[in-house]
Design a protein around this motif. Structure first.
Motif, short mmCIF file in Angstrom:
data_model
loop_
_atom_site.label_atom_id
_atom_site.label_comp_id
_atom_site.label_asym_id
_atom_site.label_seq_id
_atom_site.Cartn_x
_atom_site.Cartn_y
_atom_site.Cartn_z
N LEU A 149 0.82 -1.17 0.01
CA LEU A 149 0.21 0.09 -0.13
C LEU A 149 1.01 1.25 0.08
O LEU A 149 0.72 2.15 -0.80
CB LEU A 149 -0.94 -0.08 1.22
N PHE A 150 2.08 1.47 0.88
CA PHE A 150 2.84 2.68 0.72
C PHE A 150 3.54 2.59 -0.66
O PHE A 150 3.73 3.78 -0.89
CB PHE A 150 3.75 2.31 1.97
N ARG A 151 3.89 1.62 -1.15
CA ARG A 151 4.57 1.55 -2.23
C ARG A 151 3.79 2.33 -3.35
O ARG A 151 4.07 3.16 -4.12
CB ARG A 151 5.15 0.27 -2.88
N ARG A 152 2.34 1.84 -3.30
CA ARG A 152 1.51 2.40 -4.47
C ARG A 152 1.31 4.00 -4.05
O ARG A 152 1.13 4.66 -5.13
CB ARG A 152 0.03 1.90 -4.44
N ILE A 153 1.19 4.20 -2.79
CA ILE A 153 1.03 6.01 -2.50
C ILE A 153 2.26 6.63 -2.88
O ILE A 153 2.18 7.66 -3.35
CB ILE A 153 0.96 5.86 -1.00
N LYS A 154 3.49 5.91 -2.71
CA LYS A 154 4.57 6.70 -3.13
C LYS A 154 4.76 6.87 -4.57
O LYS A 154 5.57 7.73 -4.91
CB LYS A 154 5.86 5.93 -2.49
#
Length: 111
Positions: A104-109
């Motif tokens: 999820l954090f990778r997609r937000i990044k």
């Protein structure tokens, strides 16, 4: 065939074996633990191998999270197969949650 597609094939075979073994564990069928363990070992082994092909000085927090996820998965397999401890799923579920949030954090990044 290049080496990345071989890793990708081993990765997906590991996922299939993990799901098949998990189903067999839930249904209390024979050899469920072994199939699950082999699947997770293939899955985690490929991810750890690909993580260490990259220089550690270039790692971001997401690579450290992925490494910790795979180590938690390997710990759960160690508890399941070697010690036959029934609480093996605690590190597995924790690793799954960390993996979910890392993705999820990778997609937000990216956005």
């Amino acid at each position: 065939m290049n080496s990345f597609s071989i890793y990708k094939t081993i990765y997906f075979i590991g996922l299939v074996l993990a799901f098949l073994g998990g189903y067999r564990i839930i249904k209390q069928l024979s050899y469920g633990e072994v199939i699950f363990a082999v699947g997770i070992l293939l899955y985690s082994g490929v991810q750890i191998r690909l993580l260490f092909t990259k220089s550690r000085k270039d790692w971001w927090i997401l690579e450290y999270l992925k490494l910790s996820v795979n180590l938690l998965f390997l710990l759960s397999i160690f508890l399941l197969i070697v010690f036959d401890i029934k609480w093996w799923y605690y590190p597995f579920v924790l690793g799954s949650l960390v993996d979910f949030f890392a993705n999820l954090f990778r997609r937000i990044k990216r956005k």
